[in-house]
Design an enzyme around this catalytic site. Structure first.
Site, short mmCIF file in Angstrom:
data_model
loop_
_atom_site.label_atom_id
_atom_site.label_comp_id
_atom_site.label_asym_id
_atom_site.label_seq_id
_atom_site.Cartn_x
_atom_site.Cartn_y
_atom_site.Cartn_z
N LEU A 138 79.80 9.44 71.65
CA LEU A 138 79.90 8.31 72.56
C LEU A 138 80.42 8.85 73.89
CD1 LEU A 138 81.54 5.46 70.40
CD2 LEU A 138 79.13 5.66 71.08
N ASP A 139 79.85 8.37 74.99
CA ASP A 139 80.33 8.77 76.31
C ASP A 139 81.82 8.45 76.44
OD1 ASP A 139 77.79 9.58 76.97
OD2 ASP A 139 77.31 7.76 78.10
N GLN A 140 82.48 9.15 77.33
CA GLN A 140 83.92 8.97 77.51
C GLN A 140 84.29 7.51 77.75
OE1 GLN A 140 85.62 11.42 80.61
NE2 GLN A 140 87.65 10.51 80.44
N GLU A 141 83.52 6.81 78.57
CA GLU A 141 83.86 5.44 78.92
C GLU A 141 83.23 4.39 78.01
OE1 GLU A 141 86.18 4.86 80.90
OE2 GLU A 141 86.38 6.86 81.76
N THR A 142 82.43 4.82 77.03
CA THR A 142 81.82 3.88 76.10
C THR A 142 82.76 3.65 74.92
OG1 THR A 142 79.59 4.59 76.70
CG2 THR A 142 79.83 3.44 74.60
#
Length: 335
Positions: A138-142
Site C-alpha cells: 500500500l502506498d505510504q498515504e493509502t
C-alpha cells in the site's frame, strides 16, 4: 535443536493412493520448488507419518504428510514500539489496518518508523519469532487492509492466489467529479513517464492494467467510488482515475489537469494527455484546490481484502472502516 513453526499437514485421500510424495507437495499442498529445496535440508522439514523420507517415495491413502519450517526473525529490522491496528491474527497470518503516512517496510532513507518496525517489536514482546513478510503493498498515504505472512509457505500461497487473480482487493476513493458512466472499467496500459521515471502514465506501450469502478455516492463536487483492481500496477488507481478526468481528492502527485490549464503550478501537474473536456468538473480551480487542501493525502482507502486461507482453506474477508479524514471529507462533499 532446531525450532520449527507448527506443522502444516495433509492427509492423503483414497483417490491419491500411490502418488509420489513430491506430487502431493507440489499439486496438493502447493509447496514451491524453492521451499521444497529448503525443507529437504532441515531435519523435520518434510515427514511422512512422522518419519523423514525422500520425496520420491509413493504415498498410501491415509498417510499424513507434514511440512515444518524453521523459525525466523527479521534481524535487519529494528524493533520499535509503534502502535498499529490489528484486524485479525492467527499463527499463520496477521491482518492490519494501516494508517495514513506509514511506510510498510524500511527503505533507503526510512529505516525506522515503518509498520515493519512496529510489527517486529510487537512479535518480540509476545515472545514470538517471525520474519516480516508483507504479502502486498500500500502506498505510504493509502490506508486500509494489509496482509502479513508469518512464514514463507503462507507468503507464497497468497502471492500465487494474487497471480491467479483469486484475491479480491477493493478500495474506496473520494474523487473530483463523477465518472461517466457511473459503473465501468478503465482499461489503460501503464508504464513509467519517460520524463519523470518515478511517475506512471497511461500509454499504449505500457503494461496491461485494468481497474473496475462503481460510483456509490455522488455530490455536486465529487463522488465516493468503489474500485477493484484486476491488475497490480504501481499507483494504478491514482493513474487510472486521473486519466478519466476524476483524480483522487487530495492527491498532490497526480493532480487534476485543470491546474495546468489554469496556470496553477504549485505542485507537479498531470502528465496525461487531456481526457475529453466534458469529463472535467465544472467548478473553478479555486474550488478544486479547496477540496484538495481539505485532506492532507490522496483520499484512497483499501477497505476490503478476500482470499483463501493457505492452511485452513477457509475463504476469508477482512474489512477496515473508512478513516476519519476521509469521513470528514465525505461530510464536506455532502455539505
Amino acid at each position: 535443536m532446531t525450532a520449527y513453526y507448527p506443522p502444516i499437514a495433509y492427509i492423503v485421500p483414497e483417490a491419491e493412493n500411490g502418488w509420489l510424495l513430491k506430487t502431493i507437495l507440489a499439486k496438493r499442498m502447493h509447496v514451491s520448488r524453492k521451499l521444497q529445496s529448503k525443507l529437504k535440508l532441515t531435519e523435520e522439514g518434510i515427514t511422512l507419518n512422522g518419519r523423514r523420507v525422500y520425496i520420491s517415495v509413493h504415498v498410501q491413502a491415509g498417510d499424513v504428510v507434514e511440512i515444518r519450517m524453521e523459525k525466523e526473525t527479521s534481524d535487519d529490522i529494528l524493533p520499535q514500539p509503534i502502535p498499529f491496528d490489528i484486524l485479525y491474527e492467527d499463527e499463520h497470518i496477521l491482518i492490519v489496518n494501516k494508517e495514513a503516512g506509514m511506510i510498510v517496510h524500511p527503505t533507503h532513507g526510512h529505516y525506522t518508523g515503518t509498520l515493519a518496525n512496529g510489527v517486529v517489536d510487537y512479535w518480540l514482546q509476545k515472545g514470538e519469532a517471525y520474519r516480516f513478510r508483507a504479502v502486498h503493498r500500500l502506498d505510504q498515504e493509502t490506508t486500509g487492509v494489509l496482509a502479513i505472512a508469518k512464514n514463507p509457505y503462507v507468503h507464497q500461497h497468497i502471492s500465487e492466489q494474487m497471480i491467479d487473480n483469486l484475491v479480491d482487493k477493493k478500495y474506496l476513493a473520494l474523487v473530483h467529479g463523477t465518472p461517466d458512466p457511473r459503473q465501468g472499467e478503465v482499461d489503460g496500459p501503464i508504464d513509467r513517464d519517460p520524463e519523470e521515471p518515478h511517475r506512471r502514465i497511461v500509454t499504449p506501450d505500457g503494461y496491461p492494467s485494468l481497474t473496475r469502478y462503481k460510483v456509490l455516492e455522488s455530490w455536486t463536487k465529487g463522488s465516493l467510488v468503489e474500485l477493484k483492481l484486476e491488475t497490480g500496477r504501481t499507483h494504478q488507481i491514482r493513474v487510472h482515475m486521473t486519466s478519466i478526468g476524476c483524480p483522487l481528492i487530495g492527491d498532490k502527485f497526480y493532480r487534476h489537469a485543470i491546474y495546468d490549464r489554469q496556470g496553477e503550478h504549485g505542485e507537479p501537474g498531470s502528465s496525461f494527455a487531456d481526457p475529453e473536456p466534458h469529463s472535467y468538473p465544472t467548478e473553478p480551480v479555486s474550488e478544486i484546490m479547496e477540496l484538495d487542501n481539505f485532506i492532507s493525502r490522496q483520499a484512497l482507502h483499501a477497505f476490503e481484502l478476500s482470499f483463501e486461507h493457505p492452511v485452513t482453506h477457509e475463504q476469508m474477508t477482512f474489512r477496515a472502516p473508512l478513516p476519519e479524514d476521509m469521513a470528514r471529507l465525505r461530510q464536506r462533499l455532502e455539505a
